[in-house]
Design a protein around this motif. Sequence first.
Motif, PDB file in Angstrom:
ATOM      1  N   LEU A  76     -12.976   4.875   5.232  1.00  0.00           N
ATOM      2  CA  LEU A  76     -12.586   3.604   5.863  1.00  0.00           C
ATOM      3  C   LEU A  76     -12.324   3.796   7.355  1.00  0.00           C
ATOM      4  O   LEU A  76     -12.622   2.920   8.168  1.00  0.00           O
ATOM      5  CB  LEU A  76     -11.314   3.055   5.194  1.00  0.00           C
ATOM      6  N   ALA A  77     -11.764   4.969   7.682  1.00  0.00           N
ATOM      7  CA  ALA A  77     -11.431   5.237   9.086  1.00  0.00           C
ATOM      8  C   ALA A  77     -12.676   5.352   9.956  1.00  0.00           C
ATOM      9  O   ALA A  77     -12.594   5.216  11.184  1.00  0.00           O
ATOM     10  CB  ALA A  77     -10.590   6.513   9.181  1.00  0.00           C
ATOM     11  N   CYS A  78     -13.833   5.619   9.338  1.00  0.00           N
ATOM     12  CA  CYS A  78     -15.045   5.760  10.158  1.00  0.00           C
ATOM     13  C   CYS A  78     -15.815   4.439  10.265  1.00  0.00           C
ATOM     14  O   CYS A  78     -16.861   4.378  10.902  1.00  0.00           O
ATOM     15  CB  CYS A  78     -15.925   6.908   9.660  1.00  0.00           C
ATOM     16  N   LEU A  79     -15.293   3.377   9.646  1.00  0.00           N
ATOM     17  CA  LEU A  79     -15.957   2.073   9.748  1.00  0.00           C
ATOM     18  C   LEU A  79     -15.450   1.300  10.964  1.00  0.00           C
ATOM     19  O   LEU A  79     -14.284   1.426  11.338  1.00  0.00           O
ATOM     20  CB  LEU A  79     -15.683   1.238   8.489  1.00  0.00           C
ATOM     21  N   SER A  80     -16.331   0.518  11.545  1.00  0.00           N
ATOM     22  CA  SER A  80     -15.915  -0.355  12.652  1.00  0.00           C
ATOM     23  C   SER A  80     -15.800  -1.780  12.128  1.00  0.00           C
ATOM     24  O   SER A  80     -16.526  -2.166  11.198  1.00  0.00           O
ATOM     25  CB  SER A  80     -16.955  -0.326  13.775  1.00  0.00           C
ATOM     26  N   ALA A  81     -14.926  -2.543  12.737  1.00  0.00           N
ATOM     27  CA  ALA A  81     -14.768  -3.946  12.319  1.00  0.00           C
ATOM     28  C   ALA A  81     -16.058  -4.714  12.617  1.00  0.00           C
ATOM     29  O   ALA A  81     -16.689  -4.529  13.663  1.00  0.00           O
ATOM     30  CB  ALA A  81     -13.596  -4.577  13.063  1.00  0.00           C
ATOM     31  N   LYS A  82     -16.468  -5.555  11.670  1.00  0.00           N
ATOM     32  CA  LYS A  82     -17.684  -6.349  11.870  1.00  0.00           C
ATOM     33  C   LYS A  82     -17.405  -7.470  12.870  1.00  0.00           C
ATOM     34  O   LYS A  82     -16.329  -8.078  12.832  1.00  0.00           O
ATOM     35  CB  LYS A  82     -18.134  -6.951  10.537  1.00  0.00           C
ATOM     36  N   GLU A  83     -18.378  -7.682  13.741  1.00  0.00           N
ATOM     37  CA  GLU A  83     -18.191  -8.755  14.738  1.00  0.00           C
ATOM     38  C   GLU A  83     -18.714 -10.095  14.238  1.00  0.00           C
ATOM     39  O   GLU A  83     -18.211 -11.147  14.595  1.00  0.00           O
ATOM     40  CB  GLU A  83     -18.856  -8.359  16.051  1.00  0.00           C
ATOM     41  N   ARG A  84     -19.741 -10.021  13.354  1.00  0.00           N
ATOM     42  CA  ARG A  84     -20.328 -11.257  12.834  1.00  0.00           C
ATOM     43  C   ARG A  84     -19.593 -11.700  11.572  1.00  0.00           C
ATOM     44  O   ARG A  84     -19.423 -10.894  10.649  1.00  0.00           O
ATOM     45  CB  ARG A  84     -21.811 -11.010  12.513  1.00  0.00           C
ATOM     46  N   PRO A  85     -19.147 -12.961  11.532  1.00  0.00           N
ATOM     47  CA  PRO A  85     -18.411 -13.403  10.330  1.00  0.00           C
ATOM     48  C   PRO A  85     -19.338 -13.566   9.126  1.00  0.00           C
ATOM     49  O   PRO A  85     -20.565 -13.578   9.271  1.00  0.00           O
ATOM     50  CB  PRO A  85     -17.826 -14.753  10.761  1.00  0.00           C
TER      51      PRO A  85
END
Lengths: 170, 229
Positions: free
Chosen positions: B79-88
């Motif tokens: 989880l720590a290597c995931l980036s927040a998604k910008e597209r909803p």
Amino acid sequence: MRLLIINTLPKVHPAAEKAICCLTEKASECMTFYTEDMRITPCIGCNACWLKTPGICAVKDDYEQILKAYLQYDVTLFISDTALGFINYKMKHVIDRILPMATMYTRIENGQTRHVPRYNKEFRFGLLYAGKGNQDYLAHWMSRFCLNFHGISLGAFPIEAWEEVCACIS
Amino acid sequence: MHFVIISGAARTQSKSNTAKIIAAFCEGLQNGGNTSKIWYLSDRKQWKSAKIAFEENENILFALPLYVENVPGIMLEFLACLSAKERPGSRISFLLQGGFPEVSQGRCCEEFLKTLPAQLGCGYGGTFIKGDMFGLSLMGEKMEAKLLQPFIEIGRQFGENGAFRRETIEAFSIPEYLSEEQIRISNGPLRYVQRFAMRYFARRLGCKTKLDAKPFCEKELQETQEETI
């Protein structure tokens, strides 16, 4: 009071260095593990520590000395970085490996199932964290973690508030 | 709908209870006309493609065992290597299984899981908690099939809108606590049956000491080495 510190932050971390230095002075005896110098791999969920070699972890790395130290010291203090509001994975790897301290047997205490402890010891665990941790959640999680290992939680505090831990352990 | 399923179990796929639950769950998804692709974090070679699948897909389900009141360390690492998604438009749901029978044992973890989708730029599709799963691999094929059967229906219902419905949770995610009678039986005669069964399974696995051995106490070490189960 004999204090065990398990630090998963880098050795060169000013706030952790200060906390460890001051806490060491307060304790009658103190041992610190710096996990960045150790090889600690994640729990593989094999259950060998419960069913095959009870009390002994099947993963052969540097963790066993920590397992023994839990039994030798009165209080264990975890020092961790945070991620996603929780402790980060490095500390979770350390804590996941604590399973050999419980047995496979279960019994119901206060309405919930608990593992029967392996050793006749009441653990006392505390957490100091760096970064943006959710203190309320971390304190709640610590209390749940301690409950299932028949221990007492000293709470979760930002690393700058290490003096709060002093009050708990003196 | 197409679902990306990521197993947060630390145990290898062939020995994983979570993997067996996922297989039954996916059968239900498929019965409802859905498709799915599964990644296992116990195999680090799959992390890169699991990360890409997370980024490129909208319907994500994490299936995981409860580990010390929260997610397993390897899942936290992923989880720590995931980036927040910008597209909803993406949604994350969780299927949490544990060994203890009470669903209430998973609530502390659920509290954390609820916070994750927003931190990863996604919506929340709910958490389904199921206990009493420890013996899944130990109890033989017949009992295993019986324990897995509900997950087929849970998967089918989940596939209808890509989230856990309240009715599904109320019907299958039980019991929150054991009843007084269950507690009385568990702490009474069942306790001896349970201990006998565990010693039997342990012996089959090659265990040569008592299950409550204390290997790090010198005296106990000596005693347990002399005594076999």
